[in-house]
Design a protein around this motif. Structure first.
Motif, short mmCIF file in Angstrom:
data_model
loop_
_atom_site.label_atom_id
_atom_site.label_comp_id
_atom_site.label_asym_id
_atom_site.label_seq_id
_atom_site.Cartn_x
_atom_site.Cartn_y
_atom_site.Cartn_z
N THR A 113 0.82 -1.22 0.00
CA THR A 113 0.00 0.00 0.00
C THR A 113 0.85 1.26 0.00
OG1 THR A 113 -0.18 -0.04 2.42
CG2 THR A 113 -1.94 -1.13 1.17
N ASP A 114 2.16 1.13 0.16
CA ASP A 114 3.04 2.30 0.17
C ASP A 114 3.20 2.82 -1.25
OD1 ASP A 114 5.18 4.11 0.31
OD2 ASP A 114 6.13 3.00 1.96
N PRO A 115 2.82 4.07 -1.52
CA PRO A 115 2.91 4.60 -2.89
C PRO A 115 4.33 4.63 -3.44
CG PRO A 115 2.39 6.35 -1.32
CD PRO A 115 2.25 5.06 -0.58
N ARG A 116 5.34 4.63 -2.57
CA ARG A 116 6.72 4.65 -3.05
C ARG A 116 7.06 3.38 -3.83
NH1 ARG A 116 9.80 5.68 2.44
NH2 ARG A 116 8.20 4.15 3.02
N TYR A 117 6.36 2.30 -3.53
CA TYR A 117 6.63 1.04 -4.23
C TYR A 117 5.70 0.83 -5.43
CZ TYR A 117 9.58 -0.12 -0.25
OH TYR A 117 10.57 -0.11 0.71
N GLN A 118 4.77 1.77 -5.67
CA GLN A 118 3.99 1.86 -6.91
C GLN A 118 2.93 0.77 -7.09
OE1 GLN A 118 7.17 1.42 -9.67
NE2 GLN A 118 8.23 3.26 -9.01
N TRP A 119 2.79 -0.15 -6.14
CA TRP A 119 1.81 -1.22 -6.34
C TRP A 119 0.36 -0.71 -6.37
CZ3 TRP A 119 3.62 -5.28 -8.43
CH2 TRP A 119 4.92 -5.72 -8.16
N PRO A 120 -0.02 0.31 -5.61
CA PRO A 120 -1.40 0.81 -5.75
C PRO A 120 -1.71 1.28 -7.16
CG PRO A 120 -0.43 1.59 -3.70
CD PRO A 120 0.67 0.94 -4.46
N ASP A 121 -0.75 2.00 -7.80
CA ASP A 121 -0.97 2.46 -9.17
C ASP A 121 -1.09 1.28 -10.13
OD1 ASP A 121 -0.89 5.04 -8.33
OD2 ASP A 121 1.19 5.40 -8.94
N VAL A 122 -0.20 0.29 -9.97
CA VAL A 122 -0.22 -0.86 -10.87
C VAL A 122 -1.54 -1.61 -10.76
CG1 VAL A 122 0.80 -3.15 -11.25
CG2 VAL A 122 2.28 -1.15 -10.90
N CYS A 123 -2.00 -1.82 -9.54
CA CYS A 123 -3.24 -2.57 -9.36
C CYS A 123 -4.45 -1.80 -9.87
CB CYS A 123 -3.41 -2.93 -7.88
SG CYS A 123 -2.18 -4.10 -7.26
#
Length: 375
Positions: A113-123
């Motif tokens: 869920t940390d935006p720094r790791y970009q997974w929210p955007d990818v999902c």
């Protein structure tokens, strides 16, 4: 794929785990596996141990399989149902284990869920939903007790320690009387248990002892090589190497000197010790494994008729408790056993009624001598 306000070079970031423009036959599984590998990388750069990382990944996979959902689909209800199931059935997990599982799942969710790791955007772009934090203070087990181990795990009394060592010596005598091959290893087990107690060692610390770790205490020469032990395999903090410390032999434990020197000078050389530095060896000339120390304790415990819930670590609890009863200051005990905080040492303490009565005698004697009645 545009990303703003994030660090693409961060270990475990989505852009480093997924190749842009590549289509997957099973995109949900591919992204989930990329998440897990990214989380593993993020933990590796923090120097966590491989077995720790492996156990964490296994738990996340286990929860995903139980829920039959992917992280961007998880809800608080799903994780609560999973944890509740672990606490039910014929073999429910302990509360401390449940809290550890919660911690692992919370760490994973913090990562995805940390935006720094970009997974929210990818999902969001791929599946129209982003992972959410599903564990919070309202559905997590509260830590309300300092000690959560089973009550049966306790310090041994002086009589129980003596019975344990008598039983270990008895097993060695029986093996030698029968002319069995295991006579030397039975003697080794007896000395190893006494060493664990006399220095308050953890299992891995005793396993890692080498001959150069034995130290003389120049102020107490008659302790010989037992004056101190240099512990190189102390329990380290997460991501840090093993902590080192020197443990002094206290005078109350000087009874260990004679059997320990006998082991070093007369018994250990009978094994295949050529070129080996380990203090405790097997008959094949290899270092005694940690599980071998556990087995030695269990055999002596059962022969002495002690509670089957007692384990090798109880000797360390006994050491701390008995140092307290001997009157050593808390700071000294903390340094001896390698605890970072005094509160940790206090958890190990289970002083006897006799010791508490002695303290009461001293307090009441100073306040009003006539108040204390002799038994």
């Amino acid at each position: 794929m545009q990303h703003t306000g994030v660090d693409d070079g961060l270990a475990g970031a989505a852009r480093m785990m997924l190749v842009e423009g590549v289509s997957f036959l099973d995109p949900e599984t591919a992204v989930f596996e990329a998440m897990l590998e990214g989380w593993a990388r993020q933990q590796r750069v923090r120097f966590l141990k491989p077995r720790t990382i492996h156990a964490r990944l296994h738990l996340v996979r286990r929860f995903a399989a139980a829920s039959n959902q992917y992280p961007w689909q998880w809800t608080a209800g799903e994780v609560e149902a999973f944890l509740s199931q672990l606490r039910s059935g014929d073999r429910p997990v302990r509360m401390s284990t449940l809290r550890a599982h919660e911690c692992v799942l919370r760490l994973f969710m913090q990562y995805v869920t940390d935006p720094r790791y970009q997974w929210p955007d990818v999902c969001l772009q791929r599946f129209g939903a982003a992972p959410m934090m599903v564990l919070h203070e309202f559905n997590s087990v509260r830590h309300v007790a300092d000690v959560e181990s089973r009550p049966e795990r306790r310090a041994l009394s002086y009589d129980e320690v003596q019975a344990l060592f008598d039983a270990a010596d008895g097993l060695a005598d029986q093996a030698r009387a029968r002319g069995r091959k295991g006579g030397i290893t039975a003697l080794r087990d007896s000395i190893a248990l006494k060493t664990v107690y006399a220095f308050g060692l953890r299992r891995r610390e005793a396993w890692g002892l080498d001959l150069p770790d034995l130290r003389h205490n120049p102020r107490i020469r008659h302790f010989q090589r037992c004056g101190a032990l240099f512990v190189r395999w102390g329990k380290g903090s997460r991501g840090s190497p093993p902590k080192r410390r020197t443990v002094l032999l206290v005078p109350e434990m000087d009874w260990v000197v004679e059997p320990f020197e006998e082991w070093l000078e007369e018994i250990r050389p009978l094994l295949n010790t050529a070129g080996l530095q380990a203090v405790f060896l097997t008959e094949r000339g290899s270092r005694l494994a940690p599980r071998g120390l556990n087995a030695a304790f269990q055999r002596a415990r059962d022969a002495a008729g002690l509670d089957t819930e007692l384990d090798l670590h109880c000797l360390r609890h006994s050491y701390v408790t008995h140092l307290v009863e001997f009157g050593y200051p808390p700071r000294f005990i903390q340094e001896q056993v390698g605890h970072a905080y005094p509160s940790t040492s206090s958890i190990y303490t289970d002083v006897s009624d006799e010791f508490r009565n002695r303290l009461m005698h001293q307090a009441l004697g100073a306040f009003a001598p006539f108040m204390w009645e002799a038994p």
